[in-house]
Design a protein around this motif. Structure first.
Motif, PDB file in Angstrom:
ATOM      1  N   ASN A 191       0.900  -1.314   0.080  1.00 33.25           N
ATOM      2  CA  ASN A 191      -0.113   0.118   0.234  1.00 33.25           C
ATOM      3  C   ASN A 191       0.917   1.145   0.135  1.00 33.25           C
ATOM      4  OD1 ASN A 191      -2.504  -1.462   0.146  1.00 33.25           O
ATOM      5  ND2 ASN A 191      -2.063  -1.891   2.365  1.00 33.25           N
ATOM      6  N   ILE A 192       2.136   1.088   0.266  1.00 35.35           N
ATOM      7  CA  ILE A 192       3.160   2.192   0.051  1.00 35.35           C
ATOM      8  C   ILE A 192       3.038   2.917  -1.398  1.00 35.35           C
ATOM      9  CG2 ILE A 192       5.569   3.028   0.677  1.00 35.35           C
ATOM     10  CD1 ILE A 192       5.477   0.810   2.567  1.00 35.35           C
ATOM     11  N   SER A 193       2.849   4.130  -1.462  1.00 37.58           N
ATOM     12  CA  SER A 193       2.642   4.596  -2.956  1.00 37.58           C
ATOM     13  C   SER A 193       3.607   5.856  -3.227  1.00 37.58           C
ATOM     14  CB  SER A 193       1.443   4.745  -3.263  1.00 37.58           C
ATOM     15  OG  SER A 193       0.693   5.907  -2.684  1.00 37.58           O
ATOM     16  N   GLU A 194       3.564   6.873  -2.381  1.00 34.37           N
ATOM     17  CA  GLU A 194       4.032   8.234  -2.663  1.00 34.37           C
ATOM     18  C   GLU A 194       5.299   8.326  -2.176  1.00 34.37           C
ATOM     19  OE1 GLU A 194      -0.085  10.379  -2.691  1.00 34.37           O
ATOM     20  OE2 GLU A 194       1.323  11.146  -1.385  1.00 34.37           O
ATOM     21  N   ASN A 195       6.505   8.101  -3.009  1.00 32.79           N
ATOM     22  CA  ASN A 195       7.650   8.917  -2.980  1.00 32.79           C
ATOM     23  C   ASN A 195       8.553   8.140  -1.456  1.00 32.79           C
ATOM     24  OD1 ASN A 195       7.243  10.761  -5.097  1.00 32.79           O
ATOM     25  ND2 ASN A 195       6.173  11.857  -3.777  1.00 32.79           N
ATOM     26  N   THR A 196       8.226   6.910  -1.432  1.00 34.94           N
ATOM     27  CA  THR A 196       8.768   6.196  -0.273  1.00 34.94           C
ATOM     28  C   THR A 196       9.548   5.066  -0.388  1.00 34.94           C
ATOM     29  OG1 THR A 196       6.610   4.924  -0.334  1.00 34.94           O
ATOM     30  CG2 THR A 196       6.774   6.785   1.302  1.00 34.94           C
ATOM     31  N   ALA A 197      10.459   5.263  -1.400  1.00 30.77           N
ATOM     32  CA  ALA A 197      11.641   4.237  -1.790  1.00 30.77           C
ATOM     33  C   ALA A 197      12.306   4.199  -0.454  1.00 30.77           C
ATOM     34  CB  ALA A 197      12.290   4.899  -2.768  1.00 30.77           C
ATOM     35  N   CYS A 198      12.633   5.336   0.160  1.00 26.33           N
ATOM     36  CA  CYS A 198      13.345   5.272   1.377  1.00 26.33           C
ATOM     37  C   CYS A 198      12.934   4.304   2.333  1.00 26.33           C
ATOM     38  CB  CYS A 198      13.809   6.609   1.958  1.00 26.33           C
ATOM     39  SG  CYS A 198      12.202   7.820   2.096  1.00 26.33           S
ATOM     40  N   LEU A 199      11.399   4.484   2.709  1.00 29.75           N
ATOM     41  CA  LEU A 199      10.600   3.570   3.601  1.00 29.75           C
ATOM     42  C   LEU A 199      10.834   2.174   3.238  1.00 29.75           C
ATOM     43  CD1 LEU A 199       9.036   3.367   6.098  1.00 29.75           C
ATOM     44  CD2 LEU A 199       7.064   4.072   4.602  1.00 29.75           C
ATOM     45  N   ILE A 200      10.610   2.012   2.025  1.00 24.12           N
ATOM     46  CA  ILE A 200      10.772   0.315   1.542  1.00 24.12           C
ATOM     47  C   ILE A 200      12.202   0.022   1.723  1.00 24.12           C
ATOM     48  CG2 ILE A 200      10.467  -1.071  -0.337  1.00 24.12           C
ATOM     49  CD1 ILE A 200       8.613   0.847  -1.660  1.00 24.12           C
ATOM     50  N   ALA A 201      13.275   0.735   1.590  1.00 18.58           N
ATOM     51  CA  ALA A 201      14.511   0.133   2.015  1.00 18.58           C
ATOM     52  C   ALA A 201      14.680   0.178   3.432  1.00 18.58           C
ATOM     53  CB  ALA A 201      15.669   1.358   1.353  1.00 18.58           C
ATOM     54  N   VAL A 202      14.070   0.735   4.318  1.00 13.39           N
ATOM     55  CA  VAL A 202      14.342   0.782   5.650  1.00 13.39           C
ATOM     56  C   VAL A 202      13.682  -0.621   6.098  1.00 13.39           C
ATOM     57  CG1 VAL A 202      13.524   1.608   7.903  1.00 13.39           C
ATOM     58  CG2 VAL A 202      14.315   3.178   6.196  1.00 13.39           C
ATOM     59  N   LYS A 203      12.537  -0.759   5.411  1.00 15.16           N
ATOM     60  CA  LYS A 203      11.756  -1.873   6.068  1.00 15.16           C
ATOM     61  C   LYS A 203      12.245  -3.396   5.368  1.00 15.16           C
ATOM     62  CE  LYS A 203       7.324   0.326   6.991  1.00 15.16           C
ATOM     63  NZ  LYS A 203       7.237  -0.120   8.341  1.00 15.16           N
ATOM     64  N   THR A 204      12.735  -3.347   4.280  1.00 18.24           N
ATOM     65  CA  THR A 204      13.170  -4.525   3.714  1.00 18.24           C
ATOM     66  C   THR A 204      14.750  -4.652   3.808  1.00 18.24           C
ATOM     67  OG1 THR A 204      13.738  -3.345   1.639  1.00 18.24           O
ATOM     68  CG2 THR A 204      11.469  -4.319   1.767  1.00 18.24           C
ATOM     69  N   LEU A 205      15.333  -3.628   4.281  1.00 18.01           N
ATOM     70  CA  LEU A 205      16.901  -3.811   4.739  1.00 18.01           C
ATOM     71  C   LEU A 205      17.722  -3.853   3.235  1.00 18.01           C
ATOM     72  CD1 LEU A 205      17.116  -5.757   7.757  1.00 18.01           C
ATOM     73  CD2 LEU A 205      16.849  -3.230   7.443  1.00 18.01           C
ATOM     74  N   LYS A 206      16.959  -3.645   1.895  1.00 14.98           N
ATOM     75  CA  LYS A 206      17.555  -3.883   0.733  1.00 14.98           C
ATOM     76  C   LYS A 206      17.419  -2.533  -0.030  1.00 14.98           C
ATOM     77  CE  LYS A 206      16.415  -8.719   0.432  1.00 14.98           C
ATOM     78  NZ  LYS A 206      15.725  -9.678  -0.183  1.00 14.98           N
ATOM     79  N   ARG A 207      18.350  -2.370  -1.070  1.00 13.26           N
ATOM     80  CA  ARG A 207      18.125  -1.170  -1.977  1.00 13.26           C
ATOM     81  C   ARG A 207      16.906  -1.235  -2.882  1.00 13.26           C
ATOM     82  NH1 ARG A 207      22.619  -2.211  -5.690  1.00 13.26           N
ATOM     83  NH2 ARG A 207      23.997  -1.325  -3.988  1.00 13.26           N
TER      84      ARG A 207
END
Length: 690
Positions: A601-617
């Motif tokens: 459900n993460i959609s808006e400009n949150t690549a940094c948040l995805i990186a934090v949660k997945t511990l991956k680039r």
């Protein structure tokens, strides 16, 4: 019956025309051999010079990394020496040692030595684990008396005056020194700083001794291996080791690293198979002579069906740098796989020989035709000459076509071109496709759009200053856009061409893509610059902003931001983003870290948040498609950001500390060089924050 032996043998008569034909044939053969031989040696010399230039660049990078490691060691030594508790205990130990007769001292000295060890033990373990520090040694003057080896606490009280010249000089000068030295236990890079302490009895600051921090060459060689495709080793003379290291440590460490056929030991290497490689070299060349000379000259060796360019560079310890007349204690051995160079070299030599043979037979054939028709009347002779001129012109055109086809076969980093004095490109080789991604037709039809204004100005300036008396090659750097709309950096070498009236008509050029080499060099400089910022005790905010600015200077097509994980507010906050607009920064700042939020459900400009949660680039090649919110889409249109890449910054315990984010003005994925830079920057930020 006629006796055949009594029959006189008639002399074979050779006509003048035949003699002339033989003479001309031999002359042509000699000229052809000279031409092929000259071309052969020219190609060989060019290869050797190219390998020599590459070797010098490799050694220059080694020197840069060495300076960076020395700066790291100086920083660690300074941090230890600045601790007042260490200063006070070191002073107490010195006084106790003087009261108990020097050397190892007595019970009181042993008690203080134990306290000092316990004080630094934990910090020592952290430095060893995180920063690969291998030596921590306390010395007393005058000269060098070992007070405490933290890395070998059971060894102390021995004098090192005739061995540890770096320590002796530091005690005399009371100022920092650094360099390579071999001690009683092992060899390594070392940084020594003077230690001062407040003497309560004298009520003033007094000089105590020297604190020394050291590391092995392993860390340095690993850094080089990560950035350049070369293998590096450190070789030390056996006699040097025998004269310095205690016998028990020689048996434990160096005997297994002895290279057969060489009076040397392998101190450190970036490749576990380098010992076998060196033993193979010892069977083919006088490796001891190379070790002694260490002149940096390239040698080519065949090993396991691969060609390698090898060089031995002089290896000087601290005393050797200080005393030029002192012999080298070993050598820096660098090897590079040059299979691609050798394949291209052999292909050129094969074409050289084939062209020579073909040219000889073609000329011989024409020569025969000329002699067969020489007796014909003048009209026939004129026709023959006209035909020869036509054939020569066709051969020239054929050779030119073959030359261009050969140029097109050169590897993906090069392309050839021809341009006139008005910057109109009249020829471009097909390898432009591999370098910039454009076809020949697209580039020739859109030259002014694909070359930045500064490049067009440079080319015009070169043409304007070219005089008819100059016929030398000119090398300079330019920029060009690739199919992704990003800049690539080229090193071009141009040769001016003149007509029969000695008027400049065009330039023939060779362009080499140096983008990755440029980025690696600038990244090394940025790393050293940030380390200096740390040594100068700038704030974390200043250091992070300086790092972001440096990254944007290397990659001019991006904007960079560093986001910190705020555990108190459970959010991601901007720590450094000097180039982002205020509207975009406000959107990114204080992003909540909701542990229950579904990543889908993460959609808006949150690549940094995805990186934090997945511990991956996390790479988003098209932000417009990724962003589902209307406000986000409008904001992206205003900021002109098309793609992004976010790299998590992890602690030594694999906890997220921050993210580094790249924002691009074109859609697409980051280049290989971009990924190397963001990964290296992540390591630097982790070091700063921890």
């Amino acid at each position: 019956m006629i006796n055949p032996l009594s029959t006189p043998i008639k002399k074979l008569k050779i006509s003048k025309s035949t003699k002339l034909f033989i003479f001309l044939s031999l002359s042509i053969a000699l000229i052809d051999v000279l031409f092929v031989t000259t071309n052969y040696y020219y190609t060989r010399d060019t290869l050797e010079q190219t390998l020599q230039d590459e070797s010098q660049k490799d050694f220059a990078i080694y020197q840069t990394v060495l300076d960076s490691i020395n700066n790291d060691l100086f920083m660690h030594a300074t941090l230890f020496a600045a601790d007042t508790r260490i200063q006070e205990l070191f002073l107490e130990g010195k006084k106790a040692l003087e009261l108990e007769g020097g050397n190892s001292g007595g019970k009181k000295t042993a008690f203080i030595r134990t306290k000092l060890y316990n004080l630094v033990a934990e910090s020592w373990k952290v430095a060893t684990k995180k920063f690969d520090v291998r030596h921590l040694h306390f010395h007393l003057g005058p000269g060098s008396l070992s007070f405490l080896r933290v890395h070998q606490p059971d060894k102390f009280g021995d004098r090192l005056d005739d061995l540890r010249f770096l320590i002796v000089d530091t005690n005399v000068q009371q100022s920092p020194n650094s360099g390579f030295e071999t001690g009683r236990v092992s060899s390594g890079l070392r940084s020594a700083v003077p230690v001062f302490a407040w003497d309560k009895d004298l009520n003033k600051k007094v000089y105590v001794g020297v604190l020394e921090v050291g590391t092995s060459y392993k860390k340095l060689l690993e850094i080089i291996k990560r950035n350049i495709n070369i293998k590096t080793s450190v070789l030390l003379n056996k006699q040097h080791i025998k004269n310095t290291v205690w016998e028990e440590f020689i048996t434990g460490k160096y005997n297994n690293n002895t290279v057969k056929g060489c009076d040397c030991v392998l101190e450190a290497s970036s490749d576990p198979n380098q010992k076998a490689f060196l033993e193979h070299i010892a069977q083919n060349i006088d490796i001891n002579y190379q070790l002694l000379q260490a002149d940096g000259q390239v040698k080519i060796i065949l090993y396991n069906k691969h060609f390698f360019a090898i060089t031995f560079h002089p290896f000087r310890d601290y005393l050797g740098i200080k005393t030029p007349s002192r012999k080298n204690i070993g050598s820096i051995f660098i090897s590079r796989n040059i299979n691609e160079f050798m394949l291209l070299y052999k292909k050129k030599q094969l074409f050289n020989i084939l062209y020579g043979i073909i040219a000889y037979f073609v000329i011989e054939f024409l020569l025969v035709l000329t002699f067969l028709n020489v007796t014909k009347h003048l009209t026939s002779q004129v026709k023959i000459q006209t035909k020869e001129l036509s054939e020569q012109k066709n051969r020239i055109e054929l050779d030119k076509l073959k030359y261009k086809n050969l140029a097109d076969a050169i590897n993906n980093n090069y392309f050839f071109y021809t341009r006139d004095t008005q910057n109109n490109f009249t020829f471009i080789s097909s390898s432009i496709k591999q370098v910039l991604g454009f076809s020949q037709e697209d580039f020739l039809n859109n030259t002014t759009q694909l070359l930045p204004d500064n490049t067009l100005s440079t080319l015009s300036l070169k043409a304007a200053h070219q005089t008819n008396t100059e016929n030398t090659k000119n090398s300079f750097k330019i920029e060009a856009y690739n199919t992704a709309g990003r800049r690539q950096y080229l090193l071009v070498t141009e040769t001016p061409k003149y007509d029969n009236n000695n008027q400049l008509i065009e330039f023939e050029g060779l362009a080499q893509d140096i983008s990755i080499t440029r980025d690696e060099t600038l990244l090394l400089r940025l790393r050293c610059h940030i380390l200096q910022f740390i040594l100068d005790k700038h704030s974390v905010s200043e250091i992070l902003n300086e790092l972001v600015s440096g990254i944007e200077e290397i990659i001019k097509d991006i904007h960079c931001a560093i986001m910190l994980v705020d555990k108190q507010t459970n959010t991601l906050s901007i720590a450094a983003a000097p180039s982002l607009s205020s509207e975009f920064s406000n959107t990114l700042n204080k992003i909540p870290l909701d542990p229950d939020k579904d990543l889908k459900n993460i959609s808006e400009n949150t690549a940094c948040l995805i990186a934090v949660k997945t511990l991956k680039r996390k790479i988003i090649p098209d932000l417009q498609q990724f962003s589902a919110g209307k406000s986000s889409s409008e904001l992206l249109e205003q900021t002109a950001y098309k793609a992004s890449c976010s790299e998590p910054v992890l602690s030594s315990k694999a906890k997220v500390l921050a993210t580094i984010d790249f924002y691009y003005r074109q859609t697409g994925k980051p280049s290989e060089s971009d990924l190397i830079i963001i990964s290296t920057a992540s390591d630097i930020v982790a070091m700063i924050l921890e």
